[in-house]
Design a protein around this motif. Sequence first.
Motif, PDB file in Angstrom:
ATOM      1  N   PHE A  83     107.830  11.218   2.170  1.00  0.00           N
ATOM      2  CA  PHE A  83     108.444  10.063   1.500  1.00  0.00           C
ATOM      3  C   PHE A  83     107.827   9.853   0.123  1.00  0.00           C
ATOM      4  O   PHE A  83     108.546   9.602  -0.857  1.00  0.00           O
ATOM      5  CB  PHE A  83     108.254   8.816   2.357  1.00  0.00           C
ATOM      6  CG  PHE A  83     108.810   7.563   1.741  1.00  0.00           C
ATOM      7  CD1 PHE A  83     110.157   7.263   1.851  1.00  0.00           C
ATOM      8  CD2 PHE A  83     107.985   6.682   1.046  1.00  0.00           C
ATOM      9  CE1 PHE A  83     110.675   6.106   1.275  1.00  0.00           C
ATOM     10  CE2 PHE A  83     108.487   5.532   0.465  1.00  0.00           C
ATOM     11  CZ  PHE A  83     109.841   5.244   0.571  1.00  0.00           C
TER      12      PHE A  83
ATOM     13  N   ARG B 251     109.158  12.338  -2.418  1.00  0.00           N
ATOM     14  CA  ARG B 251     110.495  12.014  -2.911  1.00  0.00           C
ATOM     15  C   ARG B 251     110.446  10.822  -3.858  1.00  0.00           C
ATOM     16  O   ARG B 251     111.153  10.811  -4.878  1.00  0.00           O
ATOM     17  CB  ARG B 251     111.433  11.706  -1.744  1.00  0.00           C
ATOM     18  CG  ARG B 251     111.739  12.893  -0.846  1.00  0.00           C
ATOM     19  CD  ARG B 251     112.893  12.577   0.102  1.00  0.00           C
ATOM     20  NE  ARG B 251     112.584  11.423   0.946  1.00  0.00           N
ATOM     21  CZ  ARG B 251     112.005  11.509   2.129  1.00  0.00           C
ATOM     22  NH1 ARG B 251     111.640  12.705   2.598  1.00  0.00           N
ATOM     23  NH2 ARG B 251     111.789  10.425   2.857  1.00  0.00           N
ATOM     24  N   ARG B 252     109.647   9.844  -3.559  1.00  0.00           N
ATOM     25  CA  ARG B 252     109.647   8.603  -4.343  1.00  0.00           C
ATOM     26  C   ARG B 252     108.844   8.729  -5.641  1.00  0.00           C
ATOM     27  O   ARG B 252     109.250   8.206  -6.683  1.00  0.00           O
ATOM     28  CB  ARG B 252     109.077   7.457  -3.508  1.00  0.00           C
ATOM     29  CG  ARG B 252     109.247   6.074  -4.132  1.00  0.00           C
ATOM     30  CD  ARG B 252     108.768   5.000  -3.185  1.00  0.00           C
ATOM     31  NE  ARG B 252     108.940   3.662  -3.720  1.00  0.00           N
ATOM     32  CZ  ARG B 252     110.027   2.911  -3.570  1.00  0.00           C
ATOM     33  NH1 ARG B 252     111.057   3.394  -2.885  1.00  0.00           N
ATOM     34  NH2 ARG B 252     110.101   1.698  -4.088  1.00  0.00           N
TER      35      ARG B 252
ATOM     36  N   ASP C  31     109.921   0.329   5.515  1.00  0.00           N
ATOM     37  CA  ASP C  31     111.337  -0.053   5.539  1.00  0.00           C
ATOM     38  C   ASP C  31     112.223   1.178   5.738  1.00  0.00           C
ATOM     39  O   ASP C  31     113.262   1.104   6.416  1.00  0.00           O
ATOM     40  CB  ASP C  31     111.724  -0.760   4.239  1.00  0.00           C
ATOM     41  CG  ASP C  31     111.130  -2.162   4.156  1.00  0.00           C
ATOM     42  OD1 ASP C  31     110.762  -2.709   5.217  1.00  0.00           O
ATOM     43  OD2 ASP C  31     111.034  -2.703   3.039  1.00  0.00           O
ATOM     44  N   HIS C  32     111.821   2.291   5.144  1.00  0.00           N
ATOM     45  CA  HIS C  32     112.564   3.545   5.334  1.00  0.00           C
ATOM     46  C   HIS C  32     112.576   3.948   6.801  1.00  0.00           C
ATOM     47  O   HIS C  32     113.615   4.377   7.334  1.00  0.00           O
ATOM     48  CB  HIS C  32     111.916   4.645   4.481  1.00  0.00           C
ATOM     49  CG  HIS C  32     112.331   6.030   4.852  1.00  0.00           C
ATOM     50  ND1 HIS C  32     113.569   6.555   4.553  1.00  0.00           N
ATOM     51  CD2 HIS C  32     111.657   7.016   5.531  1.00  0.00           C
ATOM     52  CE1 HIS C  32     113.650   7.790   5.012  1.00  0.00           C
ATOM     53  NE2 HIS C  32     112.518   8.096   5.614  1.00  0.00           N
TER      54      HIS C  32
ATOM     55  N   GLU D 246     112.327   1.972   9.363  1.00  0.00           N
ATOM     56  CA  GLU D 246     113.087   1.025  10.165  1.00  0.00           C
ATOM     57  C   GLU D 246     114.585   1.113   9.906  1.00  0.00           C
ATOM     58  O   GLU D 246     115.379   1.054  10.864  1.00  0.00           O
ATOM     59  CB  GLU D 246     112.580  -0.391   9.896  1.00  0.00           C
ATOM     60  CG  GLU D 246     113.169  -1.439  10.820  1.00  0.00           C
ATOM     61  CD  GLU D 246     112.539  -2.802  10.625  1.00  0.00           C
ATOM     62  OE1 GLU D 246     113.027  -3.764  11.247  1.00  0.00           O
ATOM     63  OE2 GLU D 246     111.568  -2.913   9.840  1.00  0.00           O
ATOM     64  N   TRP D 247     114.979   1.285   8.640  1.00  0.00           N
ATOM     65  CA  TRP D 247     116.392   1.187   8.308  1.00  0.00           C
ATOM     66  C   TRP D 247     117.084   2.542   8.162  1.00  0.00           C
ATOM     67  O   TRP D 247     118.264   2.675   8.491  1.00  0.00           O
ATOM     68  CB  TRP D 247     116.565   0.383   7.014  1.00  0.00           C
ATOM     69  CG  TRP D 247     116.003  -1.004   7.141  1.00  0.00           C
ATOM     70  CD1 TRP D 247     114.908  -1.513   6.498  1.00  0.00           C
ATOM     71  CD2 TRP D 247     116.486  -2.046   7.991  1.00  0.00           C
ATOM     72  NE1 TRP D 247     114.682  -2.807   6.895  1.00  0.00           N
ATOM     73  CE2 TRP D 247     115.634  -3.167   7.811  1.00  0.00           C
ATOM     74  CE3 TRP D 247     117.549  -2.142   8.889  1.00  0.00           C
ATOM     75  CZ2 TRP D 247     115.818  -4.356   8.494  1.00  0.00           C
ATOM     76  CZ3 TRP D 247     117.734  -3.339   9.576  1.00  0.00           C
ATOM     77  CH2 TRP D 247     116.877  -4.422   9.369  1.00  0.00           C
ATOM     78  N   GLN D 248     116.383   3.540   7.639  1.00  0.00           N
ATOM     79  CA  GLN D 248     117.000   4.858   7.503  1.00  0.00           C
ATOM     80  C   GLN D 248     116.789   5.727   8.749  1.00  0.00           C
ATOM     81  O   GLN D 248     117.708   6.414   9.185  1.00  0.00           O
ATOM     82  CB  GLN D 248     116.444   5.597   6.273  1.00  0.00           C
ATOM     83  CG  GLN D 248     117.206   5.332   4.981  1.00  0.00           C
ATOM     84  CD  GLN D 248     117.050   3.904   4.483  1.00  0.00           C
ATOM     85  OE1 GLN D 248     115.928   3.439   4.309  1.00  0.00           O
ATOM     86  NE2 GLN D 248     118.171   3.230   4.245  1.00  0.00           N
ATOM     87  N   ARG D 249     115.587   5.677   9.319  1.00  0.00           N
ATOM     88  CA  ARG D 249     115.308   6.489  10.502  1.00  0.00           C
ATOM     89  C   ARG D 249     115.584   5.719  11.801  1.00  0.00           C
ATOM     90  O   ARG D 249     115.451   6.271  12.883  1.00  0.00           O
ATOM     91  CB  ARG D 249     113.852   6.965  10.485  1.00  0.00           C
ATOM     92  CG  ARG D 249     113.553   7.954   9.366  1.00  0.00           C
ATOM     93  CD  ARG D 249     112.115   8.436   9.443  1.00  0.00           C
ATOM     94  NE  ARG D 249     111.843   9.120  10.697  1.00  0.00           N
ATOM     95  CZ  ARG D 249     112.079  10.413  10.925  1.00  0.00           C
ATOM     96  NH1 ARG D 249     112.607  11.166   9.975  1.00  0.00           N
ATOM     97  NH2 ARG D 249     111.787  10.963  12.086  1.00  0.00           N
ATOM     98  N   HIS D 250     115.911   4.410  11.656  1.00  0.00           N
ATOM     99  CA  HIS D 250     116.264   3.572  12.808  1.00  0.00           C
ATOM    100  C   HIS D 250     115.135   3.485  13.836  1.00  0.00           C
ATOM    101  O   HIS D 250     115.379   3.469  15.045  1.00  0.00           O
ATOM    102  CB  HIS D 250     117.550   4.092  13.474  1.00  0.00           C
ATOM    103  CG  HIS D 250     118.690   4.245  12.525  1.00  0.00           C
ATOM    104  ND1 HIS D 250     119.323   3.160  11.939  1.00  0.00           N
ATOM    105  CD2 HIS D 250     119.294   5.364  12.025  1.00  0.00           C
ATOM    106  CE1 HIS D 250     120.287   3.599  11.130  1.00  0.00           C
ATOM    107  NE2 HIS D 250     120.285   4.924  11.163  1.00  0.00           N
ATOM    108  N   ASN D 251     113.893   3.435  13.331  1.00  0.00           N
ATOM    109  CA  ASN D 251     112.746   3.223  14.215  1.00  0.00           C
ATOM    110  C   ASN D 251     112.632   1.753  14.575  1.00  0.00           C
ATOM    111  O   ASN D 251     113.029   0.875  13.799  1.00  0.00           O
ATOM    112  CB  ASN D 251     111.450   3.685  13.553  1.00  0.00           C
ATOM    113  CG  ASN D 251     111.359   5.191  13.390  1.00  0.00           C
ATOM    114  OD1 ASN D 251     110.583   5.682  12.594  1.00  0.00           O
ATOM    115  ND2 ASN D 251     112.156   5.948  14.142  1.00  0.00           N
TER     116      ASN D 251
ATOM    117  N   ARG E  26     107.326   1.178  13.774  1.00  0.00           N
ATOM    118  CA  ARG E  26     106.927   0.897  12.384  1.00  0.00           C
ATOM    119  C   ARG E  26     105.470   0.464  12.339  1.00  0.00           C
ATOM    120  O   ARG E  26     104.684   0.951  11.514  1.00  0.00           O
ATOM    121  CB  ARG E  26     107.837  -0.200  11.827  1.00  0.00           C
ATOM    122  CG  ARG E  26     107.391  -0.796  10.492  1.00  0.00           C
ATOM    123  CD  ARG E  26     108.185  -2.047  10.172  1.00  0.00           C
ATOM    124  NE  ARG E  26     107.646  -2.766   9.027  1.00  0.00           N
ATOM    125  CZ  ARG E  26     108.293  -2.946   7.883  1.00  0.00           C
ATOM    126  NH1 ARG E  26     109.508  -2.474   7.745  1.00  0.00           N
ATOM    127  NH2 ARG E  26     107.738  -3.625   6.897  1.00  0.00           N
TER     128      ARG E  26
END
Length: 278
Positions: A48, A51-52, A75-76, A78-83, A88
């Motif tokens: 991550f 990339r950032r 947040d990535h 939780e929201w992109q990987r749906h953990n 988290r």
Amino acid sequence: MVKAALVSPPSFSSLVQQFFTEYLVSQRAMSPHTVASYRDTFMLFLAFAHRRLGKPPTDLSFADFEPDLILAFLDHLEWQRHNSVRTRNLRLTALRSFLKFAARRDLSSLHHIERALGVPMKRFERPMLGYLSREEMLAVIGEPGSSWTAQRDHLLLVMLYNTGARVSEIIAVHIADVVLGVSACVHLHGKGRKQRSVPLWKSTAQEIRAWLQRNPALVADAPLLPNRDGQTMTRTNVNQRLALAVARACAAFPTLAKRHISPIPFVTPLQCICCSPG
């Protein structure tokens, strides 16, 4: 007068290597599962950050460990990987453990590390777990069938009910872990290499004896509840067998079809007072 030579602080990459090879394994003697979880966290975080920030892991420094970067990573997840929030927080725990380790070895980066350690855990509501009544539980367990698989599955469900153990603990039980004397019990190996002994009901001990008599080839270091290949069952395999048992129990208790039943709430309140099913 001889001036003391200035010692350069350790690099970020060298500290990561020391954290895994020396601290977690040699000094803390963490379990392989914990080391693997921390390793996965770093692989995700470093990818991550690459990339950032556009920096490979070898070019990172603690100055890059800004709270904004860590929060964006969480947040990535939780929201992109749906953990889940729990996952988290586990990832954040791994990062915090490394930062505390590094703070004692790179004093020049204490300010950056202190700011990074200020990232808080995310609070979440713990759902209330339901449970099965004694009658529903007995319906799920059912009666042992005539086939090898049916008899194994019946003993699997009985032991989960008797002990209230995690799936990982039950499938890790070996023949040598079962004591079938006057005070029958099973030795369970839990998370963090914690061990405990759980008494077995008389009916459970009798079923284990019958199982061992039908399977004389099982040796002391073999799994008590193996798969068809003689290897340890997987968590997925246990969930599949439980789903089949629940489907059969729906004939007597149709409401079970509308409930999500997993091995986690396998313990009923009655078991807390050691109420045997037979």
